[in-house]
Design a protein around this motif. Structure first.
Motif, PDB file in Angstrom:
ATOM      1  N   HIS A   1      -4.534 -14.627  -5.705  1.00  0.00           N
ATOM      2  CA  HIS A   1      -5.893 -15.058  -6.056  1.00  0.00           C
ATOM      3  C   HIS A   1      -6.147 -14.998  -7.560  1.00  0.00           C
ATOM      4  CE1 HIS A   1      -7.471 -15.825  -2.061  1.00  0.00           C
ATOM      5  NE2 HIS A   1      -6.625 -14.889  -1.668  1.00  0.00           N
ATOM      6  N   ASP A   2      -7.075 -15.878  -7.983  1.00  0.00           N
ATOM      7  CA  ASP A   2      -7.356 -16.048  -9.409  1.00  0.00           C
ATOM      8  C   ASP A   2      -7.927 -14.771 -10.041  1.00  0.00           C
ATOM      9  OD1 ASP A   2      -6.553 -18.639  -9.086  1.00  0.00           O
ATOM     10  OD2 ASP A   2      -8.554 -19.533  -9.322  1.00  0.00           O
ATOM     11  N   SER A   3      -7.819 -14.722 -11.346  1.00  0.00           N
ATOM     12  CA  SER A   3      -8.393 -13.602 -12.098  1.00  0.00           C
ATOM     13  C   SER A   3      -9.907 -13.579 -11.962  1.00  0.00           C
ATOM     14  CB  SER A   3      -8.074 -13.746 -13.586  1.00  0.00           C
ATOM     15  OG  SER A   3      -6.708 -13.626 -13.796  1.00  0.00           O
ATOM     16  N   HIS A   4     -10.430 -12.386 -11.912  1.00  0.00           N
ATOM     17  CA  HIS A   4     -11.887 -12.217 -11.897  1.00  0.00           C
ATOM     18  C   HIS A   4     -12.187 -10.815 -12.429  1.00  0.00           C
ATOM     19  CE1 HIS A   4     -16.062 -12.099 -10.630  1.00  0.00           C
ATOM     20  NE2 HIS A   4     -15.987 -13.371 -10.314  1.00  0.00           N
ATOM     21  N   LEU A   5     -13.333 -10.676 -13.134  1.00  0.00           N
ATOM     22  CA  LEU A   5     -13.682  -9.364 -13.685  1.00  0.00           C
ATOM     23  C   LEU A   5     -13.804  -8.307 -12.591  1.00  0.00           C
ATOM     24  CD1 LEU A   5     -16.373  -9.895 -16.505  1.00  0.00           C
ATOM     25  CD2 LEU A   5     -13.991  -9.177 -16.751  1.00  0.00           C
ATOM     26  N   LEU A   6     -14.338  -8.707 -11.421  1.00  0.00           N
ATOM     27  CA  LEU A   6     -14.509  -7.740 -10.327  1.00  0.00           C
ATOM     28  C   LEU A   6     -13.199  -7.021 -10.028  1.00  0.00           C
ATOM     29  CD1 LEU A   6     -16.551  -9.884  -7.755  1.00  0.00           C
ATOM     30  CD2 LEU A   6     -17.297  -7.682  -8.677  1.00  0.00           C
ATOM     31  N   TYR A   7     -12.122  -7.808  -9.935  1.00  0.00           N
ATOM     32  CA  TYR A   7     -10.835  -7.229  -9.519  1.00  0.00           C
ATOM     33  C   TYR A   7     -10.075  -6.656 -10.704  1.00  0.00           C
ATOM     34  CZ  TYR A   7     -12.780  -9.875  -5.855  1.00  0.00           C
ATOM     35  OH  TYR A   7     -13.693 -10.350  -4.960  1.00  0.00           O
ATOM     36  N   THR A   8     -10.429  -7.106 -11.899  1.00  0.00           N
ATOM     37  CA  THR A   8      -9.829  -6.518 -13.093  1.00  0.00           C
ATOM     38  C   THR A   8     -10.268  -5.055 -13.197  1.00  0.00           C
ATOM     39  OG1 THR A   8      -9.841  -8.685 -14.130  1.00  0.00           O
ATOM     40  CG2 THR A   8      -9.588  -6.784 -15.593  1.00  0.00           C
TER      41      THR A   8
ATOM     42  N   ILE B   1      -7.980  -6.584 -22.345  1.00  0.00           N
ATOM     43  CA  ILE B   1      -9.139  -6.547 -23.239  1.00  0.00           C
ATOM     44  C   ILE B   1      -9.483  -7.962 -23.714  1.00  0.00           C
ATOM     45  CG2 ILE B   1      -9.855  -5.820 -25.558  1.00  0.00           C
ATOM     46  CD1 ILE B   1     -10.218  -3.628 -23.514  1.00  0.00           C
ATOM     47  N   ALA B   2      -8.469  -8.743 -24.036  1.00  0.00           N
ATOM     48  CA  ALA B   2      -8.725 -10.116 -24.499  1.00  0.00           C
ATOM     49  C   ALA B   2      -9.420 -10.912 -23.395  1.00  0.00           C
ATOM     50  CB  ALA B   2      -7.415 -10.787 -24.910  1.00  0.00           C
ATOM     51  N   TYR B   3      -8.956 -10.720 -22.159  1.00  0.00           N
ATOM     52  CA  TYR B   3      -9.574 -11.423 -21.028  1.00  0.00           C
ATOM     53  C   TYR B   3     -11.038 -11.014 -20.874  1.00  0.00           C
ATOM     54  CZ  TYR B   3     -10.587 -12.856 -16.219  1.00  0.00           C
ATOM     55  OH  TYR B   3     -11.155 -13.417 -15.102  1.00  0.00           O
ATOM     56  N   VAL B   4     -11.270  -9.712 -20.876  1.00  0.00           N
ATOM     57  CA  VAL B   4     -12.630  -9.203 -20.684  1.00  0.00           C
ATOM     58  C   VAL B   4     -13.544  -9.708 -21.804  1.00  0.00           C
ATOM     59  CG1 VAL B   4     -14.042  -7.108 -20.663  1.00  0.00           C
ATOM     60  CG2 VAL B   4     -11.898  -7.170 -19.377  1.00  0.00           C
ATOM     61  N   ALA B   5     -13.070  -9.603 -23.039  1.00  0.00           N
ATOM     62  CA  ALA B   5     -13.907  -9.995 -24.173  1.00  0.00           C
ATOM     63  C   ALA B   5     -14.216 -11.492 -24.138  1.00  0.00           C
ATOM     64  CB  ALA B   5     -13.217  -9.622 -25.482  1.00  0.00           C
TER      65      ALA B   5
ATOM     66  N   GLY C   1     -24.983 -12.325 -24.872  1.00  0.00           N
ATOM     67  CA  GLY C   1     -24.600 -10.947 -24.576  1.00  0.00           C
ATOM     68  C   GLY C   1     -24.159 -10.732 -23.143  1.00  0.00           C
ATOM     69  N   SER C   2     -24.504 -11.668 -22.256  1.00  0.00           N
ATOM     70  CA  SER C   2     -24.155 -11.533 -20.836  1.00  0.00           C
ATOM     71  C   SER C   2     -22.661 -11.771 -20.628  1.00  0.00           C
ATOM     72  CB  SER C   2     -24.957 -12.538 -20.005  1.00  0.00           C
ATOM     73  OG  SER C   2     -24.524 -13.856 -20.298  1.00  0.00           O
ATOM     74  N   PHE C   3     -22.220 -11.518 -19.397  1.00  0.00           N
ATOM     75  CA  PHE C   3     -20.818 -11.754 -19.063  1.00  0.00           C
ATOM     76  C   PHE C   3     -20.686 -12.680 -17.873  1.00  0.00           C
ATOM     77  CE2 PHE C   3     -20.285  -8.211 -21.802  1.00  0.00           C
ATOM     78  CZ  PHE C   3     -18.997  -8.329 -22.313  1.00  0.00           C
ATOM     79  N   SER C   4     -19.702 -13.567 -17.979  1.00  0.00           N
ATOM     80  CA  SER C   4     -19.344 -14.417 -16.859  1.00  0.00           C
ATOM     81  C   SER C   4     -18.286 -13.674 -16.041  1.00  0.00           C
ATOM     82  CB  SER C   4     -18.790 -15.727 -17.422  1.00  0.00           C
ATOM     83  OG  SER C   4     -18.232 -16.490 -16.386  1.00  0.00           O
ATOM     84  N   GLY C   5     -18.301 -13.880 -14.724  1.00  0.00           N
ATOM     85  CA  GLY C   5     -17.343 -13.174 -13.876  1.00  0.00           C
ATOM     86  C   GLY C   5     -15.934 -13.694 -14.021  1.00  0.00           C
ATOM     87  N   ASP C   6     -15.824 -14.976 -14.326  1.00  0.00           N
ATOM     88  CA  ASP C   6     -14.511 -15.590 -14.561  1.00  0.00           C
ATOM     89  C   ASP C   6     -14.723 -16.860 -15.363  1.00  0.00           C
ATOM     90  OD1 ASP C   6     -15.429 -17.497 -12.773  1.00  0.00           O
ATOM     91  OD2 ASP C   6     -14.091 -16.916 -11.142  1.00  0.00           O
ATOM     92  N   GLU C   7     -13.722 -17.715 -15.403  1.00  0.00           N
ATOM     93  CA  GLU C   7     -13.831 -18.909 -16.244  1.00  0.00           C
ATOM     94  C   GLU C   7     -14.881 -19.900 -15.743  1.00  0.00           C
ATOM     95  OE1 GLU C   7     -10.461 -21.763 -15.550  1.00  0.00           O
ATOM     96  OE2 GLU C   7      -9.712 -20.155 -14.260  1.00  0.00           O
TER      97      GLU C   7
END
Ligand code: ZN
Lengths: 360, 335
Positions: B86-93, B115-119, B126-132
């Motif tokens: 499954h694809d990358s996602h912040l939840l699973y990171t 870190i590069a992925y998260v950033a 200022g918000s964050f997207s869960g993935d691309e």
């Protein structure tokens, strides 16, 4: 994971059921493997996408499959025109089928938002759909979030939105989601409040900036809202939604008080609210005390305590002796609402301020 | 359902049964749920392992196999999927980092890539997207901040802006929603309080008001709900309690009543804890039930850190990390 009864235990004994369950597992795992393998190879043909759709209808949280469908769609969207519109329409239908069975699927809601953001679909149709959903489940926060997203896209007038929230409340005073929306909209409807920018928040040393945002909904509007919320109290004094909204309205009044103007009007409004709480308590007192009565007494008692505190802070000289009443009320609340005895203890010591401090 | 006076066999925390339940779920590959949960297995493994750690059974699982499987789930973009397919996602990171932290194997991870992925997920506001694909949610802000804290790179993202975004999601009741304007929800409240704690910005919330709203989540059953007028559910034992604990207001709820409610949701035959009494148990609620009990100091359990959602001992070994609950103690003065 939610709301599935423990008994009867699944698949105990009955060999026929066991076999059916085994078959289900095999079919599902085979479907998943086929779909993921083909999609990961970039195989976006119709057959694969149909299989992917079948998988999502069974399990709409499989986000990776939605991701691939987005990639496949991007190619079609770049062609534009009717082809793009048709493709988006078909995709919307798929998410709709998934949401009918799984109205709380994060991945599906996000996919639908992404589709709508492609700007090739009718927004009004989306509004109709989400309004229907919120009729069936008036607290679905995915639905409310989606509706807000649509209203932003359509640049809906806050007055119209306020009317929607008001209709929801009129239908059911217990709809906390609608009361919440009202607090957001009242500020927008009455343009008087200074808008808080992101920079303000970044530079804020306290929550003062956020509190500033709560400032100055005009008196006439506050009076109207207090009247509405009073109706809700008399309908069911044990329902917490209107009381939580009422606390916010009192905060708005306090914000007026802090400008140093209209003190008499504020004091008279607060005294009016004191009278409402006392009246409800009297009515509940004459009603036969039973289990439900506890929460019916709790909310007006707590509000009364807060109103006294508020009066002491707004007009200290005239209301100083009310402090004893406040302590008595908190002591009663410790008995009526034992789960939160710790909170009332702190509140009676002045170290749990949910009204006076929150608006300063 | 209010728990009866006599909880019978559920009067005790059936730790051995729960450990066996978690292990069985992880190993029963002929179960439909095993396949249906593949896309979020990374989180499932984190819930299961943390619960096992708290009851002293972490060694029941095959550490090497799990560590290898976690490493296999990292993709070229630096993020982790819910499982290798499954694809990358912040939840699973985050779940992947938490699992590695439990095993004290964070050094095996290519931190720069993570870190590069998260950033890369931080947006201009200022918000964050869960993935691309651009889903914005305050949960992802907490996750990003915690990933950076676990890898000891707190400054890899703009923490001040992240905190300001969280503040913009604050509601009239002191709570927080998923995005600005969305209704308060105890699950989001946990992530927002955790995020503000990690960003040294707890001054942006109204402590008393929020904690009062949280203690109002306790219903007559002793259990906690997630929003007004909703039913209680064991998972809120963690979400409400962790926020109350970070803010030093655990004593505003009736902890005995909540303890009894969680215990009553145990399945004394098969093991595990369910969302409500007599429902089917699952690993998710088993973890949140045990974690809630741990926050309340239940005897025999390892203690859990309410910000990191990891055992306190594990968090203490991460040095010198961002503020944990033990460094900004519950006794911290009000702001
Ligand atoms: Zn739950």
């Amino acid at each position: 994971m939610h709301g599935r009864p423990r008994y009867p235990r699944p698949n105990t004994g009955d060999p026929q059921k066991l076999q059916a369950a085994e078959q289900r597992v095999q079919l599902y795992s085979r479907l998943t493997s086929t779909v993921l393998k083909r999609l990961q190879a970039g195989q976006y043909d119709k057959e694969t996408l149909d299989l992917a759709a079948r998988l999502l209808e069974q399990n709409p949280e499989v986000y990776t499959v939605w991701n691939h469908r987005k990639r496949a769609l991007l190619a079609t969207l770049s062609k534009g025109g009717d082809t793009a519109a048709e493709a988006v329409k078909a995709e919307l239908a798929l998410t709709q089928r998934a949401l009918e069975k799984h109205p709380k699927s994060y991945a599906t809601w996000h996919h639908r938002r992404w589709l709508v953001a492609q700007h090739v679909t009718s927004l009004q149709q989306e509004v109709d759909l989400v309004n229907r959903l919120l009729e069936a489940d008036e607290r679905n926060f995915h639905g409310w979030g989606y509706r807000q997203f649509l209203m932003e896209l359509m640049q809906a007038a806050p007055e119209d939105e306020e009317a929607y929230a008001a209709a929801k409340i009129d239908h059911n005073f217990s709809n906390y989601s609608a009361w919440h929306l009202k607090t957001r909209l009242l500020k927008k409807v009455h343009h008087q409040s200074p808008t808080v920018t992101l920079d303000d928040l970044i530079s804020a040393k306290s929550s003062a900036a956020a509190a500033a945002e709560e400032r100055l909904v005009p008196f006439w509007a506050l009076r109207q809202e207090l009247e509405l919320v009073t109706q809700a109290f008399y309908t069911d004094p044990g329902d917490q939604s209107p009381w939580l909204y009422h606390r916010w309205l009192l905060g708005c009044l306090l914000a007026h008080a802090q400008t140093g103007k209209n003190k008499e009007e504020i004091v008279s409004l607060l005294q009016q609210e004191v009278a409402v709480c006392k009246d409800i308590l009297e009515l509940e007192d004459t009603a036969a005390p039973d289990g439900k009565a506890a929460s019916s007494i709790k909310w007006p008692s707590l509000t009364l305590a807060q109103l006294h505190e508020l009066l002491c802070s707004v007009a200290p000289s005239s209301f100083d002796n009310e402090q004893t009443d406040v302590r008595l009320l908190y002591r009663q609340l410790q008995d009526i609402d034992q789960l939160r005895a710790g909170f009332y203890t702190d509140a009676s010591k002045g170290s749990a301020k949910i009204l006076v401090q929150s608006a300063t | 359902m209010v728990p009866p006076e006599d909880l019978g066999p559920r009067a005790e925390l059936l730790t051995a049964k729960h450990a066996a339940f978690i292990k069985k779920f992880a190993e029963n590959t002929s179960n439909f749920e095993y396949f249906a949960t593949e896309h979020f297995r990374m989180s499932g493994v984190y819930w299961g392992l943390t619960a096992l750690y708290l009851v002293g059974h972490l060694d029941d699982m095959d550490e090497d196999a799990i560590v290898n499987w976690v490493l296999e789930s990292q993709h070229a973009d630096g993020g982790f999927g819910g499982s290798p397919r499954h694809d990358s996602h912040l939840l699973y990171t985050l779940s992947a980092l938490q699992v590695m932290a439990l095993y004290q194997k964070l050094h095996l991870i290519d931190a720069d890539k993570v870190i590069a992925y998260v950033a890369s997920m931080q947006q201009p506001d200022g918000s964050f997207s869960g993935d691309e694909w651009g889903e914005i949610d305050t949960r992802f802000t907490y996750i990003a901040l915690l990933c950076c804290a676990l890898l000891q790179r707190p400054d890899a993202i703009d923490r001040q802006k992240a905190a300001a975004y969280i503040a913009s999601c604050r509601n009239f009741d002191g709570g927080f929603g998923a995005r600005p304007g969305m209704e308060s929800h105890a699950g989001q409240v946990f992530t927002c309080v955790g995020a503000l704690a990690l960003a040294d910005s707890l001054h942006l919330l109204d402590r008393d008001l929020l904690c009062w709203w949280l203690c109002e989540r306790q219903t007559d059953t002793g259990g906690l709900n997630g929003r007004p007028e909703k039913r209680e559910d064991v998972c809120y034992s963690w979400w409400c309690l962790s926020a109350l604990s970070i803010l030093g207001r655990l004593h505003w709820i009736d902890q005995d009543a909540l303890t009894r409610y969680i215990l009553f949701c145990q399945d004394e035959e098969e093991g595990g804890i369910s969302d409500q009494p007599e429902d089917m148990a699952d690993v998710f609620h088993t973890f949140f039930g045990i974690a809630g009990l741990s926050l309340m100091g239940f005897p025999g359990l390892e203690s859990i850190d309410p910000i990191f959602a990891l055992p306190t001992k594990i968090v203490q070994q991460l040095k010198p990390a961002a503020p944990s609950a033990s460094s900004q103690s519950s006794e911290a003065p009000d702001v």
